[in-house]
Design a protein around this motif. Structure first.
Motif, PDB file in Angstrom:
ATOM      1  N   LEU A 244     -31.126 -72.287   6.416  1.00  0.00           N
ATOM      2  CA  LEU A 244     -32.448 -71.768   6.065  1.00  0.00           C
ATOM      3  C   LEU A 244     -33.525 -72.717   6.591  1.00  0.00           C
ATOM      4  CD1 LEU A 244     -34.034 -69.631   4.355  1.00  0.00           C
ATOM      5  CD2 LEU A 244     -33.976 -71.281   2.505  1.00  0.00           C
ATOM      6  N   ARG A 248     -36.406 -72.056   9.557  1.00  0.00           N
ATOM      7  CA  ARG A 248     -37.842 -72.330   9.410  1.00  0.00           C
ATOM      8  C   ARG A 248     -38.326 -73.245  10.525  1.00  0.00           C
ATOM      9  NH1 ARG A 248     -41.261 -70.706   5.193  1.00  0.00           N
ATOM     10  NH2 ARG A 248     -40.004 -69.310   3.957  1.00  0.00           N
ATOM     11  N   SER A 309     -33.899 -67.000  15.755  1.00  0.00           N
ATOM     12  CA  SER A 309     -34.128 -67.265  14.328  1.00  0.00           C
ATOM     13  C   SER A 309     -33.528 -66.155  13.466  1.00  0.00           C
ATOM     14  CB  SER A 309     -35.610 -67.492  14.027  1.00  0.00           C
ATOM     15  OG  SER A 309     -36.387 -66.495  14.588  1.00  0.00           O
ATOM     16  N   PHE A 310     -33.458 -64.917  14.000  1.00  0.00           N
ATOM     17  CA  PHE A 310     -32.822 -63.854  13.234  1.00  0.00           C
ATOM     18  C   PHE A 310     -31.351 -64.182  12.977  1.00  0.00           C
ATOM     19  CE2 PHE A 310     -30.520 -59.883  12.741  1.00  0.00           C
ATOM     20  CZ  PHE A 310     -31.300 -59.219  11.812  1.00  0.00           C
ATOM     21  N   LEU A 313     -31.144 -67.074  10.410  1.00  0.00           N
ATOM     22  CA  LEU A 313     -31.511 -66.665   9.060  1.00  0.00           C
ATOM     23  C   LEU A 313     -30.478 -65.706   8.470  1.00  0.00           C
ATOM     24  CD1 LEU A 313     -35.350 -66.179   9.548  1.00  0.00           C
ATOM     25  CD2 LEU A 313     -34.220 -67.961   8.235  1.00  0.00           C
ATOM     26  N   ALA A 314     -29.902 -64.844   9.318  1.00  0.00           N
ATOM     27  CA  ALA A 314     -28.892 -63.908   8.828  1.00  0.00           C
ATOM     28  C   ALA A 314     -27.649 -64.667   8.369  1.00  0.00           C
ATOM     29  CB  ALA A 314     -28.536 -62.897   9.922  1.00  0.00           C
ATOM     30  N   ARG A 317     -28.396 -66.380   5.084  1.00  0.00           N
ATOM     31  CA  ARG A 317     -28.402 -65.481   3.942  1.00  0.00           C
ATOM     32  C   ARG A 317     -26.972 -65.075   3.560  1.00  0.00           C
ATOM     33  NH1 ARG A 317     -28.677 -60.770   1.865  1.00  0.00           N
ATOM     34  NH2 ARG A 317     -30.192 -60.381   0.223  1.00  0.00           N
TER      35      ARG A 317
ATOM     36  N   PHE B 131     -32.062 -57.413   2.666  1.00  0.00           N
ATOM     37  CA  PHE B 131     -31.743 -58.325   3.763  1.00  0.00           C
ATOM     38  C   PHE B 131     -32.920 -58.471   4.725  1.00  0.00           C
ATOM     39  CE2 PHE B 131     -30.157 -58.618   8.168  1.00  0.00           C
ATOM     40  CZ  PHE B 131     -29.626 -59.882   8.119  1.00  0.00           C
ATOM     41  N   ASP B 134     -35.783 -60.406   3.233  1.00  0.00           N
ATOM     42  CA  ASP B 134     -35.515 -61.844   3.187  1.00  0.00           C
ATOM     43  C   ASP B 134     -35.645 -62.483   4.555  1.00  0.00           C
ATOM     44  OD1 ASP B 134     -35.240 -61.962   0.529  1.00  0.00           O
ATOM     45  OD2 ASP B 134     -33.057 -62.139   0.484  1.00  0.00           O
ATOM     46  N   VAL B 135     -35.237 -61.749   5.602  1.00  0.00           N
ATOM     47  CA  VAL B 135     -35.378 -62.297   6.948  1.00  0.00           C
ATOM     48  C   VAL B 135     -36.865 -62.412   7.297  1.00  0.00           C
ATOM     49  CG1 VAL B 135     -35.037 -61.809   9.398  1.00  0.00           C
ATOM     50  CG2 VAL B 135     -33.133 -61.576   7.825  1.00  0.00           C
ATOM     51  N   SER B 138     -38.769 -65.566   6.045  1.00  0.00           N
ATOM     52  CA  SER B 138     -38.670 -66.843   6.758  1.00  0.00           C
ATOM     53  C   SER B 138     -38.877 -66.690   8.261  1.00  0.00           C
ATOM     54  CB  SER B 138     -37.305 -67.492   6.518  1.00  0.00           C
ATOM     55  OG  SER B 138     -37.083 -67.677   5.150  1.00  0.00           O
ATOM     56  N   ALA B 139     -39.152 -65.478   8.739  1.00  0.00           N
ATOM     57  CA  ALA B 139     -39.302 -65.271  10.179  1.00  0.00           C
ATOM     58  C   ALA B 139     -40.557 -65.987  10.672  1.00  0.00           C
ATOM     59  CB  ALA B 139     -39.383 -63.785  10.488  1.00  0.00           C
ATOM     60  N   PRO B 140     -40.541 -66.449  11.927  1.00  0.00           N
ATOM     61  CA  PRO B 140     -41.701 -67.167  12.476  1.00  0.00           C
ATOM     62  C   PRO B 140     -42.963 -66.314  12.407  1.00  0.00           C
ATOM     63  CG  PRO B 140     -39.822 -67.352  13.950  1.00  0.00           C
ATOM     64  CD  PRO B 140     -39.433 -66.370  12.894  1.00  0.00           C
TER      65      PRO B 140
END
Lengths: 325, 302
Positions: A244, A248, A309-310, A313-314, A317, B131, B134-135, B138-140
């Motif tokens: 996470l 960021r 980043s996807f 982050l996936a 999670r 989902f 939540d993405v 935190s996504a840019p």
């Protein structure tokens, strides 16, 4: 439809049910529609970035991914993603290396070591660090951290470690501005610190007390309980928390833009200036011409950043799913 | 890394000297780790203190009533008699865009959070929405700026305040979704059963009972979202761009506090950098104050 229908049992039940169910259907679809809108939003973001980047992908093909060119001169325009992509990944990984040990220390302190009356105020202070806007980290980084890094880290480390064979080149730099990959990584580390620490604290708190108590009962010290009971029990979530933080760090824009030096060329040393995807977009997009190849290349970079980043982050999670339930 | 480490000391042949040495070592390691953790916490607090102190020391000297009442003025460096500029245009721009962002994003986020908590706790669609939300959380944020640029700025032919508001609204949604869902899930099911048992339709149960029971939590989420977008810079750079004069026209480029800080901090003129510090002080303490109010609200509830 009014509130008074609640206590009035005498109203004909059939009518009430139809009115109620009409309202129910409407409200349920309103909520579901909002949910679908969020799905649509993500799809639309991916699609617009891809469509916007399409001319650049067409022009340069796969070459775009490993070309280090960045030449906006008309007629010889050539753009590649390699430098900003490497900059993004190197700064983020360095930030994780710097930030995770400190975040772990904070989480361990807040869950096991600190007396009760210390936990709340210190925990809140660390969480407030996460609320400070990124532009403030940028300004503070530029005026406070960059001179510090230059005088007390770049110069001594460059002199001692720069003399090493092979790896020396990583530390050896004659950059006099002070803005560098390392300064960016340090600002990023401070920014992601509260996110990682908060996640770790929450998962450490979820360990059933019985497990810890049995280890203490055998005479284990607090560090042995952490190493032998808490960490094995929570390691998946801990990795999720680190991911996470990584997610960021990858997309952080303003703070990095202030301190990285924004040089779109290959850096050999971590004390050289470079750039990241997010900061090259922030620096160059507002001044690029609408519909130009440069703008399309920047959108293509945005698409790559989204993709990276996807994925991170996936995964994060997915690793944290047990905590979320 | 396994649990055997814990039990090693006691099950071997007892040799008092060795046991004492081992005991000393274990105590030493424990003490060392404890000190390292205290240092780590001190480091984290040190950075927060350093940022706040820098802001206060450099911001307080250049902040004055002029900062709040005057627009941007070009540098007056080297001319001590000239009037300095202020940040009125930026403060107004931030207020307008934050209001649009919160006003548009909150209802959508509230409905999505309600959908997740009340209608789709375990459905496939609900999990997908959760989902994605939540993405997005935190996504840019700069990518949201690029998205709104393509969707609003390009068709309109230029940067605009409404585009800035739209970008901020997208950033508000996932924050409100997360807190709304969390707060609604804390409400005991017996409360829902009691309402339905009285014969009320589900939409009334949600709006009149669940929302009301979770009100302070939902307001906390809205405050946190507002705090987050107040300091957002990157998406605004690509949508409302910034402006040196006060403008309330949503169709034109609009100033905002973070963008004004960004531009003046990088201007190279000491007097403009001072104004940037004043702006930084205003933004940070505004954002931290909203955060603290939100926390107190939630703490008062428990």
């Amino acid at each position: 439809m009014s509130d008074t229908s609640l206590p009035q049992a005498s109203a004909p039940p059939a009518t009430r049910r139809t009115i109620g169910s009409a309202g129910d259907t409407l409200f349920e679809w309103l909520c579901r529609g909002a949910g679908l809108f969020v799905l649509l939003l993500l799809g639309a973001i991916i699609l617009t970035l891809f469509i916007g980047g399409l001319p650049a992908f067409r022009e340069f093909g796969l070459q775009f991914l490993w070309s280090s060119d960045w030449n906006p001169v008309e007629g010889r325009e050539s753009y590649g993603a390699l430098v900003p992509m490497l900059g993004t990944i190197v700064t983020s990984i360095l930030a994780i290396m710097l930030g995770v040990p400190v975040a772990f220390g904070i989480a361990f302190f807040l869950t096991e070591l600190a007396p009760q009356w210390v936990r709340r105020p210190v925990g809140t202070a660390i969480e407030l660090l996460a609320a400070v806007p990124s532009i403030i980290f940028g300004m503070w980084g530029l005026f406070v951290l960059v001179p510090f890094v230059q005088n007390y880290i770049q110069l001594p480390f460059g002199e001692t470690l720069g003399a090493l064979p092979i790896v020396g080149v990583i530390f050896d730099s004659n950059n006099f501005a002070g803005t560098s990959i390392f300064a960016a990584a340090m600002v990023l580390a401070i920014m992601i610190l509260p996110f990682i620490a908060a996640t770790m604290r929450d998962v450490f708190n979820q360990v059933p007390p019985v497990y810890k108590e049995s280890a203490y009962g055998l005479g284990a010290t607090r560090w042995e309980v952490m190493k032998g009971v808490v960490l094995p029990y929570t390691r998946i979530s801990v990795v999720g928390g680190i991911m996470l933080g990584l997610g960021r760090a990858l997309g952080e824009t303003m703070a990095v833009t202030f301190v990285i030096g924004n040089a779109n060329r290959m850096a050999s040393s971590i004390f050289d200036p470079s750039t990241t995807i997010a900061s090259v977009v922030a620096m160059e997009f507002p001044e690029s011409l609408m519909g130009s190849l440069k703008q399309s290349s920047l959108l293509a970079l945005g698409f790559l950043l989204f993709f990276i980043s996807f994925v991170v982050l996936a995964v994060s999670r997915w690793l944290l799913r047990s905590r979320l339930k | 890394m396994s649990a055997t480490i814990v039990s090693t000391p006691s099950f071997h042949k007892r040799d008092p000297a060795m046991a004492a040495a081992l005991n000393r070592r274990r105590r030493f390691v424990d003490g060392l780790v404890r000190w390292l953790c205290i240092i780590a916490t001190a480091v984290g607090l040190f950075f927060l203190a350093s940022i706040l102190l820098t802001l206060i020391l450099r911001g307080i000297s250049s902040i004055s009533i002029i900062t709040f009442t005057t627009e941007f003025r070009p540098t007056t460096y080297g001319d001590p008699t000239a009037e300095t500029g202020g940040l009125y245009h930026a403060i107004m721009g931030t207020l307008v865009q934050t209001a649009i962002g919160t006003g548009v994003g909150t209802p959508i986020g509230l409905l999505v959070g309600t959908y997740l908590a009340e209608y789709a706790r375990n459905s496939a669609l609900g999990n997908a929405v959760r989902f994605v939300s939540d993405v997005l959380l935190s996504a840019p944020s700069i990518l949201v700026g690029l998205f709104v640029y393509q969707l609003v700025v390009l068709p309109m032919g230029g940067f605009s305040g409404i585009a800035g508001g739209a970008a901020l609204a997208i950033l508000v949604i996932p924050v409100v979704v997360r807190t709304t869902e969390d707060m609604l899930q804390l409400i005991p099911n017996t409360l829902r059963e009691a309402v339905v048992g009285l014969g009320a339709p589900k939409w009334k149960m949600v709006t009149l009972v669940c929302w009301r029971a979770a009100l302070s939590g939902i307001v906390t989420g809205i405050l946190l979202a507002t705090a987050r977008i107040t300091g957002e810079t990157a998406p605004l750079l690509l949508t409302s761009f910034g402006n040196n004069v006060t403008s309330f026209n949503l169709g034109n480029a609009m100033a905002s506090l973070p963008i004004a800080i960004y531009q003046q901090a990088n201007s190279g003129f000491p007097d403009l950098i001072d104004i940037a510090w004043a702006g930084a002080l205003i933004v940070t303490f505004g954002v931290l104050a909203i955060n603290i109010v939100a926390r107190l609200l939630l703490a008062g509830r428990k």
